[in-house]
Design a protein around this motif. Structure first.
Motif, short mmCIF file in Angstrom:
data_model
loop_
_atom_site.label_atom_id
_atom_site.label_comp_id
_atom_site.label_asym_id
_atom_site.label_seq_id
_atom_site.Cartn_x
_atom_site.Cartn_y
_atom_site.Cartn_z
N CYS A 129 -10.79 1.78 2.51
CA CYS A 129 -9.76 2.82 2.42
C CYS A 129 -10.30 4.17 2.00
O CYS A 129 -9.86 5.21 2.48
CB CYS A 129 -8.68 2.36 1.44
SG CYS A 129 -7.37 3.55 1.15
N THR B 79 4.73 4.76 -0.87
CA THR B 79 3.36 4.30 -0.85
C THR B 79 2.44 5.39 -1.37
O THR B 79 2.89 6.36 -1.99
CB THR B 79 3.01 3.81 0.59
OG1 THR B 79 1.67 3.31 0.60
CG2 THR B 79 3.15 4.89 1.64
N GLY B 80 1.14 5.26 -1.11
CA GLY B 80 0.20 6.25 -1.60
C GLY B 80 -1.10 6.16 -0.82
O GLY B 80 -1.08 5.71 0.33
N GLU C 244 -2.02 5.17 -4.80
CA GLU C 244 -1.29 4.15 -5.55
C GLU C 244 -0.03 4.79 -6.14
O GLU C 244 -0.11 5.55 -7.10
CB GLU C 244 -2.18 3.54 -6.64
CG GLU C 244 -1.48 2.56 -7.56
CD GLU C 244 -0.57 1.56 -6.83
OE1 GLU C 244 -0.96 1.04 -5.78
OE2 GLU C 244 0.56 1.33 -7.30
N PRO C 245 1.14 4.48 -5.57
CA PRO C 245 2.36 5.19 -6.00
C PRO C 245 2.66 5.01 -7.48
O PRO C 245 3.19 5.94 -8.11
CB PRO C 245 3.46 4.57 -5.12
CG PRO C 245 2.89 3.31 -4.56
CD PRO C 245 1.40 3.50 -4.49
N THR D 33 4.84 -0.28 -1.44
CA THR D 33 3.51 -0.88 -1.27
C THR D 33 2.65 -0.45 -2.45
O THR D 33 2.56 0.74 -2.75
CB THR D 33 2.83 -0.40 0.03
OG1 THR D 33 3.66 -0.77 1.13
CG2 THR D 33 1.48 -1.09 0.23
N SER E 265 -1.22 -5.48 -2.39
CA SER E 265 -2.50 -5.70 -1.71
C SER E 265 -3.35 -6.68 -2.52
O SER E 265 -3.45 -6.56 -3.74
CB SER E 265 -3.24 -4.38 -1.55
OG SER E 265 -2.47 -3.54 -0.72
N ASN F 248 -0.73 -8.16 1.05
CA ASN F 248 -1.40 -7.51 2.18
C ASN F 248 -2.90 -7.72 2.03
O ASN F 248 -3.46 -7.39 0.99
CB ASN F 248 -1.17 -5.99 2.14
CG ASN F 248 0.10 -5.57 2.82
OD1 ASN F 248 0.72 -6.33 3.55
ND2 ASN F 248 0.50 -4.33 2.58
N MET G 148 -6.57 6.40 4.91
CA MET G 148 -5.26 5.77 4.83
C MET G 148 -4.54 6.23 3.55
O MET G 148 -3.33 6.42 3.53
CB MET G 148 -5.44 4.25 4.81
CG MET G 148 -4.17 3.47 4.76
SD MET G 148 -3.39 3.44 6.37
CE MET G 148 -3.38 1.69 6.68
N1 SAM Z 1 -2.41 1.56 -2.99
C1 SAM Z 1 -1.41 0.77 -2.36
C2 SAM Z 1 -2.00 -0.53 -1.84
O1 SAM Z 1 -3.22 -0.67 -1.79
O2 SAM Z 1 -1.20 -1.39 -1.49
C3 SAM Z 1 -0.65 1.48 -1.28
C4 SAM Z 1 -1.41 2.37 -0.34
S1 SAM Z 1 -2.61 1.54 0.68
C5 SAM Z 1 -3.25 2.89 1.59
C6 SAM Z 1 -1.55 0.67 1.78
C7 SAM Z 1 -2.18 -0.45 2.56
O3 SAM Z 1 -3.12 0.11 3.44
C8 SAM Z 1 -2.91 -1.49 1.74
O4 SAM Z 1 -2.40 -2.76 2.01
C9 SAM Z 1 -4.34 -1.38 2.20
O5 SAM Z 1 -4.96 -2.62 2.21
C10 SAM Z 1 -4.18 -0.81 3.58
N2 SAM Z 1 -5.33 -0.06 4.07
C11 SAM Z 1 -5.98 0.97 3.49
N3 SAM Z 1 -6.97 1.45 4.29
C12 SAM Z 1 -6.95 0.69 5.41
C13 SAM Z 1 -7.70 0.68 6.61
N4 SAM Z 1 -8.69 1.54 6.82
N5 SAM Z 1 -7.38 -0.25 7.54
C14 SAM Z 1 -6.37 -1.12 7.35
N6 SAM Z 1 -5.62 -1.16 6.23
C15 SAM Z 1 -5.90 -0.27 5.27
#
Ligand code: SAM
Ligand code: SF4
Length: 335
Positions: A36, A73-74, A76-77, A102, A126, A165, A330
């Motif tokens: 990410c 979301t964020g 990290e919200p 999320t 996650s 997730n 993301m």
């Molecule tokens: N921080 C929170 C979290 O991790 O759940 C919310 C934001 S995060 C960006 C949201 C989701 O995006 C998470 O489930 C994370 O695993 C997924 N994610 C982040 N970067 C990604 C990527 N390059 N490809 C696929 N999923 C991604």
């Protein structure tokens, strides 16, 4: 606030109705997950980030335009100061049927009960590994124990649904596929596998770590009886029920199954950029409209309605390319 309509107004040039927004309330995060973010991140200065009041105003305007589902979301919200205020403010909004979240789970132990009381219906957490050392390697800074405690707190708070997730990566955690599903079954919660998307420049070549959801499904079918489910959130996930359990397994497969034809969502970053597609650059800036017209929603509404004309047909992810499909992470767009 003015202009509250009751019929869906957000219909794009391909006839897709947009009734779902994902709002990122911060690009900051207490983790640095390898898929990410980079290790050293520069986050947006505070004055360039939507205030919580501006976030609430945007949600109200979108709900007035027929949006019935909002995901916070964020980043990290839950690391955003006073995030709970926002959930409380929008939680009871008429027309908003689903307020969902999320999170990486790190703050849930403290906040789960208040979030439930504020009106959050469902929560995605996650979780990429059940091994503490590996969890640390993937998240770079995260503590597995805190997240596991957060999952328990969420269960006790009684959300309608809790879903894990997981982003599987070859050589990082793909050997934990079955144990993560077994964990979800034991906990009586759901789990979704998200194929890694080429968003932002990271330290590994994404083509090397990619795990296809088709392979994950085959593996899981050899371990469990999976029953195809027609259930849909109008989004990218395809679901399977695990026989004799409470658990559903979702597959979010932007590579192996393009999901764009049924896309019902848009994303708003913490800087007020309205992105019409996760995998494209088409966007409009909402921040100037919010700040130049603090008491008049009309310019904002007009811009949002207009944006439907530029919602792209779909993303263009291709892991054979060495460069990321889009430069932003993301965590910037909001997952
Ligand atoms: N921080 C929170 C979290 O991790 O759940 C919310 C934001 S995060 C960006 C949201 C989701 O995006 C998470 O489930 C994370 O695993 C997924 N994610 C982040 N970067 C990604 C990527 N390059 N490809 C696929 N999923 C991604
Ligand atoms: Fe933070 Fe979520 Fe990105 Fe991990 S996936 S770095 S927890 S925003």
């Amino acid at each position: 606030m003015n202009n509250i309509s009751t019929t869906p107004s957000l219909v794009d040039q391909f006839g897709r109705v947009v009734d779902y927004i994902r709002l990122s309330i911060t690009d900051r995060c207490d983790f640095r997950c390898v898929y990410c973010m980079g290790e050293d991140m520069t986050f947006s200065p505070r004055n360039e980030v939507l205030s919580l009041e501006e976030c609430a105003r945007l949600v109200r305007v979108f709900v007035g335009l027929g949006v019935s589902k909002v995901r916070i979301t964020g980043g990290e919200p839950l690391v955003r100061k006073n995030a709970l205020w926002l959930f409380e403010d929008i939680g009871q909004l008429k027309g908003l049927n689903e307020l969902v979240l999320t999170t990486n789970g790190s703050q849930l132990e403290k906040q789960a009960i208040d979030l439930k009381k504020a009106g959050v219906k469902r929560i995605n957490i996650s979780l990429d590994s059940l091994n503490a050392a590996r969890f640390k390697k993937i998240t770079r800074t995260g503590e597995l124990n805190k997240v596991l405690a957060g999952i328990q707190a969420a269960k006790q708070a009684g959300f309608d649904n809790i879903k894990l997730n997981t982003v599987l990566m070859r050589g990082f955690n793909n050997d934990e596929t079955v144990s993560l599903v077994n964990f979800a079954i034991e906990q009586e919660i759901d789990i979704s596998f998200i194929e890694e998307m080429p968003l932002g420049e990271v330290d590994h070549a994404r083509g090397n770590t990619f795990v296809s959801n088709d392979d994950t499904l085959k593996l899981l079918q050899s371990k469990h009886t999976l029953i195809g489910s027609s259930e849909t959130t109008g989004g990218p996930a395809r679901y399977w029920r695990v026989a004799n359990s409470q658990t559903k397994i979702g597959f979010i497969s932007p590579h192996s199954h393009n999901f764009c034809e049924s896309c019902n969502r848009v994303r708003i970053t913490c800087k007020g950029e309205l992105y019409l597609c996760l995998g494209q650059e088409d966007k409009i800036q909402l921040m100037p409209l919010l700040r130049h017209h603090p008491h008049n929603d009309e310019p904002l509404i007009a811009a949002i309605l207009n944006s439907m004309k530029i919602k792209p047909k779909g993303h263009d992810f291709d892991l054979r390319r060495t460069a990321p499909a889009v430069i932003r992470f993301m965590s910037h767009t909001g997952g």
